[in-house]
Scaffold this active site. Sequence first.
Site, PDB file in Angstrom:
ATOM      1  N   ASP A  80     -10.561  -0.486  -0.982  1.00 22.95           N
ATOM      2  CA  ASP A  80      -8.819  -0.304   0.070  1.00 22.95           C
ATOM      3  C   ASP A  80      -7.897   0.572   0.376  1.00 22.95           C
ATOM      4  O   ASP A  80      -8.391   1.870  -0.178  1.00 22.95           O
ATOM      5  CB  ASP A  80      -8.488  -0.490  -1.935  1.00 22.95           C
ATOM      6  CG  ASP A  80      -7.067  -0.802  -1.510  1.00 22.95           C
ATOM      7  OD1 ASP A  80      -6.370  -1.036  -0.307  1.00 22.95           O
ATOM      8  OD2 ASP A  80      -6.092  -1.637  -2.420  1.00 22.95           O
ATOM      9  N   ASP A  91      -2.325  -2.237   5.287  1.00 21.51           N
ATOM     10  CA  ASP A  91      -2.516  -2.169   3.180  1.00 21.51           C
ATOM     11  C   ASP A  91      -4.254  -3.450   3.463  1.00 21.51           C
ATOM     12  O   ASP A  91      -3.903  -4.636   3.530  1.00 21.51           O
ATOM     13  CB  ASP A  91      -2.177  -2.607   2.681  1.00 21.51           C
ATOM     14  CG  ASP A  91      -2.436  -2.265   0.800  1.00 21.51           C
ATOM     15  OD1 ASP A  91      -3.567  -1.751   1.526  1.00 21.51           O
ATOM     16  OD2 ASP A  91      -1.606  -1.734  -0.124  1.00 21.51           O
ATOM     17  N   HIS A 153       2.816  -6.977  -2.811  1.00 19.53           N
ATOM     18  CA  HIS A 153       3.919  -5.922  -2.479  1.00 19.53           C
ATOM     19  C   HIS A 153       4.524  -6.447  -1.105  1.00 19.53           C
ATOM     20  O   HIS A 153       4.027  -6.113  -0.046  1.00 19.53           O
ATOM     21  CB  HIS A 153       3.936  -4.959  -2.796  1.00 19.53           C
ATOM     22  CG  HIS A 153       2.937  -3.969  -2.224  1.00 19.53           C
ATOM     23  ND1 HIS A 153       2.259  -3.006  -1.502  1.00 19.53           N
ATOM     24  CD2 HIS A 153       0.805  -4.706  -2.782  1.00 19.53           C
ATOM     25  CE1 HIS A 153       1.140  -2.781  -1.055  1.00 19.53           C
ATOM     26  NE2 HIS A 153       0.127  -3.200  -1.301  1.00 19.53           N
ATOM     27  N   HIS A 161       5.509  -0.013  -0.939  1.00 19.44           N
ATOM     28  CA  HIS A 161       6.134  -0.782  -2.297  1.00 19.44           C
ATOM     29  C   HIS A 161       7.611  -0.879  -1.914  1.00 19.44           C
ATOM     30  O   HIS A 161       7.855   0.017  -2.691  1.00 19.44           O
ATOM     31  CB  HIS A 161       5.377  -0.895  -3.920  1.00 19.44           C
ATOM     32  CG  HIS A 161       4.537  -0.405  -3.976  1.00 19.44           C
ATOM     33  ND1 HIS A 161       3.291   0.584  -4.161  1.00 19.44           N
ATOM     34  CD2 HIS A 161       2.915  -1.758  -3.726  1.00 19.44           C
ATOM     35  CE1 HIS A 161       1.261   0.311  -3.515  1.00 19.44           C
ATOM     36  NE2 HIS A 161       1.843  -1.003  -3.739  1.00 19.44           N
ATOM     37  N   GLU A 185      -2.794  -9.474  -2.957  1.00 20.84           N
ATOM     38  CA  GLU A 185      -3.760  -8.953  -3.254  1.00 20.84           C
ATOM     39  C   GLU A 185      -4.602  -9.264  -4.392  1.00 20.84           C
ATOM     40  O   GLU A 185      -4.258  -8.627  -5.461  1.00 20.84           O
ATOM     41  CB  GLU A 185      -3.982  -6.959  -3.117  1.00 20.84           C
ATOM     42  CG  GLU A 185      -2.592  -6.541  -4.094  1.00 20.84           C
ATOM     43  CD  GLU A 185      -2.658  -5.192  -3.845  1.00 20.84           C
ATOM     44  OE1 GLU A 185      -3.389  -4.716  -4.692  1.00 20.84           O
ATOM     45  OE2 GLU A 185      -1.750  -4.784  -2.725  1.00 20.84           O
ATOM     46  N   GLU A 277      -7.538  -7.950   0.276  1.00 17.66           N
ATOM     47  CA  GLU A 277      -6.291  -7.652   0.583  1.00 17.66           C
ATOM     48  C   GLU A 277      -6.203  -7.974   1.779  1.00 17.66           C
ATOM     49  O   GLU A 277      -6.785  -7.323   2.221  1.00 17.66           O
ATOM     50  CB  GLU A 277      -5.993  -6.352   0.049  1.00 17.66           C
ATOM     51  CG  GLU A 277      -4.573  -5.872   0.095  1.00 17.66           C
ATOM     52  CD  GLU A 277      -3.994  -5.323  -0.048  1.00 17.66           C
ATOM     53  OE1 GLU A 277      -5.243  -4.168  -0.386  1.00 17.66           O
ATOM     54  OE2 GLU A 277      -3.146  -4.674  -0.550  1.00 17.66           O
TER      55      GLU A 277
HETATM   56 MN    MN Z   1      -4.364  -2.248  -1.038  1.00 19.18          MN
HETATM   57 MN    MN Z   2      -1.675  -3.428  -2.006  1.00 19.53          MN
END
Ligand code: MN
Ligand code: MN
Length: 292
Positions: A80, A91, A153, A161, A185, A277
């Site tokens: 990630d 992200d 998010h 976030h 995600e 994600e």
């Molecule tokens: Mn992530």
């Molecule tokens: Mn994330």
Amino acid sequence: MDTEKILKAGKIASEVKKYARTIVKPGISLYEIAEKIEEKIKEKGGKPAFPVNLSIDNIAAHYTPSNEDKTTARGLLKIDLGVHVDGWIADTAFSIDLENNEENKKLIEASEKALQNALKIAKMNCSLNEIGKTISNAIESSGFSPIINLSGHGMEKYQLHTGITIPNIDDNKNIKLKEGLYAIEPFATTGSGRVHDGKSSGIYELKNEKNVRSPIAREILEFIIKEYGTLPFCSRNLIKKFGTKALFGLKQLESNGNLHSYAQLVEIPSSKVSQAEETILILKDKVIVTTL
Ligand code: MN
Ligand code: MN
């Protein structure tokens, strides 16, 4: 919103994700993977938006290697990674099976399928619980469980976030997706469908800038404010700049209450977790998956 910087961060994240797939092999140390990925992000003109998370098997998220960590890549590994360009974040995450295991492969397919289905319906004014329902349907029809206390998010400049969550189940809240930047995600698991806090992850975030007495701690605090702002970081990053005395400074800042320390997010023993994600930019008339 700065669309140009959002797209640039997304493009870097996408390229680094492809690069990561070429270096991750069984036996390579997590430390080496994390360092190489973070270096590649900088080489391409971005900055890490958070320490690369390299979580194995039943650890769902928030594992990043420290300097002394000798752990090597194995099992079902989630990678990630985050990139930011002047605070605008991408992200993205994917999972790899490093033990040639059928169940791992199916789990990985399940979270990827859930993500693809969610991306098909995510647009302006779509209900967040519809996305959640789509995700849980895909995972459950593959014979696994979605992790219900992890979610996508909203993101803003220098804010990973925002407080808006995109659930991985139908949470019955009829909230509409608005213009903005979001991460979706899904996590699929053979476990309970819930994560709990595990050991400390070594990932920190600035909580406040209140005065600290120790000179090294103060120096590190100033560096954190300037370099990371409100984005997460870890000891590896600080040791590069300050040497191992960074660890002493970090301890001081933690006990002085300046930092929030993240815990590893863990499923039940012997279970496995996969994650997929992408980041999406929702505009009035179109949706751009920035990290594809
Ligand atoms: Mn992530
Ligand atoms: Mn994330």
